[in-house]
Each structure stands twice: as C-alpha cells, then as structure tokens.
Write a protein that holds these residues in place. Structure first.
Motif, PDB file in Angstrom:
ATOM      1  N   GLN A 162      89.892 -33.364  11.780  1.00 13.18           N
ATOM      2  CA  GLN A 162      91.039 -33.449  12.893  1.00 13.18           C
ATOM      3  C   GLN A 162      92.344 -33.138  11.987  1.00 13.18           C
ATOM      4  OE1 GLN A 162      91.126 -37.379  14.574  1.00 13.18           O
ATOM      5  NE2 GLN A 162      89.995 -36.580  16.390  1.00 13.18           N
ATOM      6  N   PHE A 218      96.988 -45.652  22.229  1.00 17.02           N
ATOM      7  CA  PHE A 218      98.156 -45.792  21.329  1.00 17.02           C
ATOM      8  C   PHE A 218      99.378 -44.756  21.714  1.00 17.02           C
ATOM      9  CE2 PHE A 218      96.365 -42.019  19.555  1.00 17.02           C
ATOM     10  CZ  PHE A 218      95.070 -42.078  19.751  1.00 17.02           C
ATOM     11  N   THR A 219      99.200 -44.137  23.090  1.00 19.04           N
ATOM     12  CA  THR A 219     100.500 -43.416  23.255  1.00 19.04           C
ATOM     13  C   THR A 219     100.574 -43.679  24.869  1.00 19.04           C
ATOM     14  OG1 THR A 219      98.550 -41.535  23.386  1.00 19.04           O
ATOM     15  CG2 THR A 219     100.117 -41.403  21.567  1.00 19.04           C
ATOM     16  N   SER A 252      94.428 -40.863  13.081  1.00 20.76           N
ATOM     17  CA  SER A 252      95.520 -41.879  13.548  1.00 20.76           C
ATOM     18  C   SER A 252      95.624 -43.118  12.763  1.00 20.76           C
ATOM     19  CB  SER A 252      95.258 -42.280  15.138  1.00 20.76           C
ATOM     20  OG  SER A 252      94.886 -41.042  15.975  1.00 20.76           O
ATOM     21  N   PHE A 300      95.343 -42.502  25.992  1.00 19.93           N
ATOM     22  CA  PHE A 300      94.871 -42.887  24.582  1.00 19.93           C
ATOM     23  C   PHE A 300      95.540 -44.623  24.506  1.00 19.93           C
ATOM     24  CE2 PHE A 300      95.132 -38.562  24.300  1.00 19.93           C
ATOM     25  CZ  PHE A 300      93.704 -37.961  23.895  1.00 19.93           C
ATOM     26  N   ALA A 355     103.111 -38.400  19.124  1.00 17.62           N
ATOM     27  CA  ALA A 355     101.867 -37.990  17.926  1.00 17.62           C
ATOM     28  C   ALA A 355     100.934 -37.192  18.765  1.00 17.62           C
ATOM     29  CB  ALA A 355     101.183 -39.315  17.598  1.00 17.62           C
ATOM     30  N   PHE A 356     100.317 -36.568  18.165  1.00 14.45           N
ATOM     31  CA  PHE A 356      99.228 -35.668  18.597  1.00 14.45           C
ATOM     32  C   PHE A 356      98.147 -35.422  17.735  1.00 14.45           C
ATOM     33  CE2 PHE A 356     102.342 -33.043  16.199  1.00 14.45           C
ATOM     34  CZ  PHE A 356     101.492 -32.203  15.294  1.00 14.45           C
ATOM     35  N   GLY A 357      96.870 -34.895  18.021  1.00 12.40           N
ATOM     36  CA  GLY A 357      95.636 -34.720  17.414  1.00 12.40           C
ATOM     37  C   GLY A 357      94.964 -33.589  17.864  1.00 12.40           C
ATOM     38  N   ARG A 406      82.015 -39.783  13.873  1.00 11.07           N
ATOM     39  CA  ARG A 406      81.684 -40.599  15.234  1.00 11.07           C
ATOM     40  C   ARG A 406      80.016 -40.594  15.420  1.00 11.07           C
ATOM     41  NH1 ARG A 406      86.535 -38.824  19.370  1.00 11.07           N
ATOM     42  NH2 ARG A 406      88.068 -39.227  17.980  1.00 11.07           N
ATOM     43  N   HIS A 443      88.986 -41.201  13.560  1.00 12.76           N
ATOM     44  CA  HIS A 443      90.277 -40.314  13.854  1.00 12.76           C
ATOM     45  C   HIS A 443      91.240 -40.443  12.730  1.00 12.76           C
ATOM     46  CE1 HIS A 443      92.142 -43.701  16.870  1.00 12.76           C
ATOM     47  NE2 HIS A 443      91.481 -44.188  15.788  1.00 12.76           N
ATOM     48  N   GLY A 495      94.831 -33.619  22.142  1.00 15.99           N
ATOM     49  CA  GLY A 495      95.388 -34.966  22.612  1.00 15.99           C
ATOM     50  C   GLY A 495      96.797 -35.255  22.470  1.00 15.99           C
ATOM     51  N   CYS A 496      97.519 -35.835  23.078  1.00 24.50           N
ATOM     52  CA  CYS A 496      99.016 -36.180  22.576  1.00 24.50           C
ATOM     53  C   CYS A 496      99.702 -37.400  23.491  1.00 24.50           C
ATOM     54  CB  CYS A 496      99.844 -34.902  22.329  1.00 24.50           C
ATOM     55  SG  CYS A 496     100.269 -34.272  24.135  1.00 24.50           S
ATOM     56  N   GLN A 538      84.475 -44.069  20.924  1.00 25.33           N
ATOM     57  CA  GLN A 538      84.657 -43.914  19.295  1.00 25.33           C
ATOM     58  C   GLN A 538      83.986 -44.750  18.498  1.00 25.33           C
ATOM     59  OE1 GLN A 538      88.660 -43.263  17.679  1.00 25.33           O
ATOM     60  NE2 GLN A 538      89.330 -42.232  19.504  1.00 25.33           N
ATOM     61  N   GLN A 557      98.921 -42.754  10.740  1.00 28.94           N
ATOM     62  CA  GLN A 557     100.062 -43.091  11.341  1.00 28.94           C
ATOM     63  C   GLN A 557     100.358 -44.381  11.022  1.00 28.94           C
ATOM     64  OE1 GLN A 557     100.159 -42.798  15.653  1.00 28.94           O
ATOM     65  NE2 GLN A 557      98.953 -41.047  15.771  1.00 28.94           N
ATOM     66  N   GLU A 580      96.223 -34.556  12.827  1.00 31.29           N
ATOM     67  CA  GLU A 580      97.059 -35.791  13.415  1.00 31.29           C
ATOM     68  C   GLU A 580      98.612 -35.298  12.994  1.00 31.29           C
ATOM     69  OE1 GLU A 580      95.268 -38.196  14.564  1.00 31.29           O
ATOM     70  OE2 GLU A 580      96.992 -39.516  15.485  1.00 31.29           O
TER      71      GLU A 580
HETATM   72  N1  PHE Z   1      93.067 -39.966  17.965  1.00 30.08           N
HETATM   73  C1  PHE Z   1      92.887 -39.132  19.260  1.00 30.08           C
HETATM   74  C2  PHE Z   1      91.473 -38.772  19.193  1.00 30.08           C
HETATM   75  O1  PHE Z   1      90.718 -38.757  17.981  1.00 30.08           O
HETATM   76  C3  PHE Z   1      93.621 -37.986  19.254  1.00 30.08           C
HETATM   77  C4  PHE Z   1      95.083 -38.200  19.351  1.00 30.08           C
HETATM   78  C5  PHE Z   1      96.066 -38.320  18.393  1.00 30.08           C
HETATM   79  C6  PHE Z   1      95.700 -38.548  20.991  1.00 30.08           C
HETATM   80  C7  PHE Z   1      97.485 -38.689  18.523  1.00 30.08           C
HETATM   81  C8  PHE Z   1      97.109 -38.700  20.778  1.00 30.08           C
HETATM   82  C9  PHE Z   1      97.953 -38.686  20.079  1.00 30.08           C
HETATM   83  O2  PHE Z   1      91.035 -38.686  20.379  1.00 30.08           O
END
Ligand code: PHE
Length: 371
Positions: free
Chosen positions: A229, A271-272, A191, A269, A338-340, A215, A189, A303-304, A167, A194, A231
């Motif tokens: 994105q 953060f997850t 995120s 990731f 979380a997901f993105g 990016r 991102h 992603g999540c 990133q 969050q 999120e």
């Molecule tokens: N922030 C991650 C990305 O940009 C995507 C993501 C968001 C993954 C939340 C998991 C949870 O690649």
C-alpha cells in the motif's frame, strides 16, 4: 627439417645475401608452427645444437674456410641469423595458436551478465511516491510487525469492533498474557505509520508511506495475503476536504494521464470522518464502459477521508505521556486528511497485468518485460 647446408657460390655480397636469405626463410617458416614446448625445444636443437646445430654447420662450412676479407661480411650475416633464432625462442610461450591447442576456444561467446532491474511493484511505488514528493511530501516507513495499538486501537478500531473483521491477519503466537494493545500482529495496512509519525512529529505533516501489508485473504487473480500500500497523511491548519479532492485529483492525473477524471463516494473507515472511496474514469475505455470497468466507466482505486478527531485524541494521549501540556494535535486548531491505495492494483492497471500472482512468481519471462 633438412640438415644440409646450402652450397656457398662465392664470398661476394650478393652470394652471401642469397645463402643467408635461404636459411632465414627456413627459420621463419619453422617458427610459425611452434605450438608446443616440445616443438620449441626441437627448433632450438635444430639451430643451436652444439654439435649438429645448423649454426654450427654453417660456421664449420662457411666461416672457417673463408678468405680473410670475407670474414667480416660473413660474420655480420651469421650474427643476424643467430639473433633471429634467439628472438623466436625468447617470444612468449603462450601464443594464440598454443592457447587453442591447450583447449581454450577463443571463438566461444563471453559470459553475458545482465544487470538487475527494479521489480515492477517497486517501480510503481517509486512513481506514486515521486508524484507526492513534487507536492512537498516526504517519505516515512514503519515496521511490518505491529502492535494492536498502532494497527487498530489508535486508529479508532475499538476491541471487538466489526471493522476489524475486514482486516483479519496473522497474530504472533503466545501473547495472551499481554494487554491487548501490546499484542503483536502483521500490519494490515500502512495507516499505523500515521500514528507513529504524529506521535513523533508536530504538524505541519505531509508524508507518504509505502510498504508491505498482510491480510487473511485467499489468493486469487486480484487478491494476495501479502500486498503493498501507499498511505498519505497531511495535517496542518485549515486543511479541508477540497484540499483532499484537489490533491488526489492531481495525483491521479499525474499517474494515469491528464484526461482522467475522479469522483468521490461516501464510505466508511474508523479513522476518517467523513470517508470516501475514490474512483477514476476507466483508463481503458475513457469512461464509455468496457469489460475492465464492468461497463460502469469507472474504476475504484483508493480510500480516503478527513482524519477523525478520535485519532488526534489517541495521538494526544500518547504525546502527553511525554509532555503533559502537549496540544499540537488539538482538533480545534488543526485538521488533516489521509488516503491509502493498493500498489498491485495500480501496477496491474498501468501494465495491463491480469493476475496479481505474476508479481510474486519470480518468472523471469514476466519480469524481463519490465527491463
Ligand atoms: N487503511 C485503509 C485500508 O487499508 C485505507 C485508507 C487509508 C483509508 C487512509 C482512508 C485513509 O483499507
């Protein structure tokens, strides 16, 4: 224009009617072609001129020598003719014919103002956000210029961690003297929102975060250094991985149709934990395999994962700067997912767009297709 006055054949009513009808017709005809101010003035002089005007001549020739009993019927008709002439002169100066003479072509088409439409990327964001609003989520936004702390550190990317390499982004210049967590960059991102949300609000949390991200990616048919994105974050008591699966499976069916299937692959990731990549069955071939899904039958879309306890720890440390007893994000009590997802990718799939650059080109022929 003729200057002679018709001969009066007698003073009886039919003779008077006939004589005045000739004059009235003459005036009507002339009135139809009074396109300019000059023509109107000539018309006025022709009929009302003091010395040679038609009405003066009529008055001299017919009225003055008329027998007394004929004066009244003659006078009445004379006044009617005079009124007719005056009405012509009082009519508004700009008639349709005179407008044409002055150079306004009323047969030209009018100005066509086309109403604007929402950009296809905005529309896609609204569609995704709406699916989650129906599940009780609300929307949060955050800044595009972020600090290293929100974009990386609090999301468990330690300084110099290799996950940062994926990133890379624009850094704001001249900040070497600042502590690394305060240095500013263009967010990579959504995120970081969050973190901002959890610092500001206690659980339960159900939010979606649409927005622009940056990016250091070379532009090609599927990449752009600036993209969008969405999120999602859900934090509450007893949130499990099956809640995550059920939520995303529902959302993908709502977006792409109820026949769509989802599958989850282990991923990473910072953060997850655990983390997953989500694939949907190919919406073009129904899973049989085609060029779009590289003959696999599946398309990777987002992603999540379950929120990493290290993220809750970073949030708690910030919250405790304000309230030392804060325990709202104790991972023994709450969990979350979380997901993105990438907006461009979804928009390209929904609309069959093969070059991401079209979204930013400003080419009206492309954009008009979404009107
Ligand atoms: N922030 C991650 C990305 O940009 C995507 C993501 C968001 C993954 C939340 C998991 C949870 O690649």
């Amino acid at each position: 224009m003729t200057d002679t006055i018709p001969q009066l054949t007698g003073y009886d009513e039919p003779a008077l009617d006939a004589a005045f009808a000739t004059l009235s017709q003459e005036a009507t005809q002339q009135a139809a072609s009074l396109a300019t101010e000059e023509a109107r003035e000539n018309f006025r002089l022709h009929w009302l001129g003091r010395k040679q005007g038609r009405l003066k001549l009529v008055s001299d020739a017919w009225l003055k020598s008329a027998p007394i009993e004929a004066r009244k019927p003659l006078g009445m008709r004379f006044n009617l003719l005079k009124q007719q002439i005056e009405q012509v002169l009082e009519a508004p100066a700009v008639s349709l014919t005179s407008a044409h003479v002055q150079g306004i072509d009323i047969s030209l088409p009018g100005t066509n103002r086309q109403p604007g439409i929402a950009h296809p990327l905005l529309n896609t964001m609204h569609e995704v956000v709406r699916v989650f609003h129906h599940l009780g989520y609300s929307t949060n936004l955050g800044p595009q210029v972020e600090s290293d702390f929100y974009n990386f550190e609090a999301l468990n990317f330690p300084p110099n961690h290799p996950a940062r390499d994926t990133q890379d982004t624009l850094q704001i210049a001249g900040q070497q003297s600042r502590p690394s967590r305060d240095r500013l960059l263009m967010r990579t991102h959504t995120s970081p929102v969050q973190i901002r949300t959890m610092i500001a609000q206690e659980p339960p949390i159900r939010i979606v975060i649409p927005g622009k991200v940056h990016r250091n990616d070379a532009a090609d048919a599927t990449h752009s250094p600036i993209f969008h994105q969405i999120e999602g974050l859900c934090v509450d008591t007893n949130i499990t991985f099956s809640d995550l699966k059920g939520t995303l499976d529902h959302a993908m069916k709502a977006l792409f149709g109820s026949a769509v299937k989802t599958r989850f692959f282990p991923s990473f990731f910072p953060f997850t934990e655990p983390s997953a990549d989500v694939q949907i069955s190919c919406i073009f071939c129904g899973g049989a395999g085609c060029r779009k899904c590289k003959h696999s039958g599946w398309i990777e879309l987002l992603g999540c994962g379950m929120v990493d306890p290290a993220v809750f720890a970073a949030v708690t440390a910030e919250r405790r700067k304000i309230n030392p007893d804060d325990d709202a994000y104790n991972p023994e009590k709450i969990t979350g997912f979380a997901f993105g997802m990438g907006v461009e990718r979804i928009a390209m799939m929904l609309h069959g767009v093969s070059d991401i650059g079209q979204f930013y080109s400003g080419d009206m022929r492309f954009l008009e297709q979404f009107a």
